[in-house]
Design an enzyme around this catalytic site. Sequence first.
Site: not given
Length: 178
Positions: A16, A30, A38, A40, A123, A126
Amino acid sequence: MKSSNITLVLRVWQGDITTLPVDAIVNAANPSLLGGGGVDGAIHRSAGPELKTYCAGLGGCETGQAKLSPGFALPSQYVVHTVGPVWHGGGQQEALALAACYRNSLLLADAEGVVSLAFPAISCGVYGYPAREAAQVAVNSLCQAFEDCHLSKQIWLVGYDQHQCTLWQEALAARPSL
């Protein structure tokens, strides 16, 4: 790769990213910088609500660019937020945008005096970028930035699972100078 007192150390770590005690971690954000899923979402949850409040004042972020915030409750002093490209099959300069994420994050961190920095697979969630290709772009971009800018850094390439770590290791092995 060593040249006089310029050193690049790239390491792979599984786990993590929010728990890694480095100077800064990179957030695969984003464009709003206000949290999401995720990596973020994990970073925002671990840093605490102060991160969202701080990021609201940053005015968002364009694809390939990077912005800096404090780490708040994270073990890292800083979070470098970067927005990766959405994968559209490779024909919309996604590789250039992804390379810019790594390079701009590294240069922004360097400007703050960061020595140790952890990157997720930007990236590859998602946004759909193929993880193997993304790992190659990341490693090549980071190595090129070191060569161009003569930086000394310890970089952790973080994979949440063994598959991503294997992809990082393969990308590193493909660079004969490392």
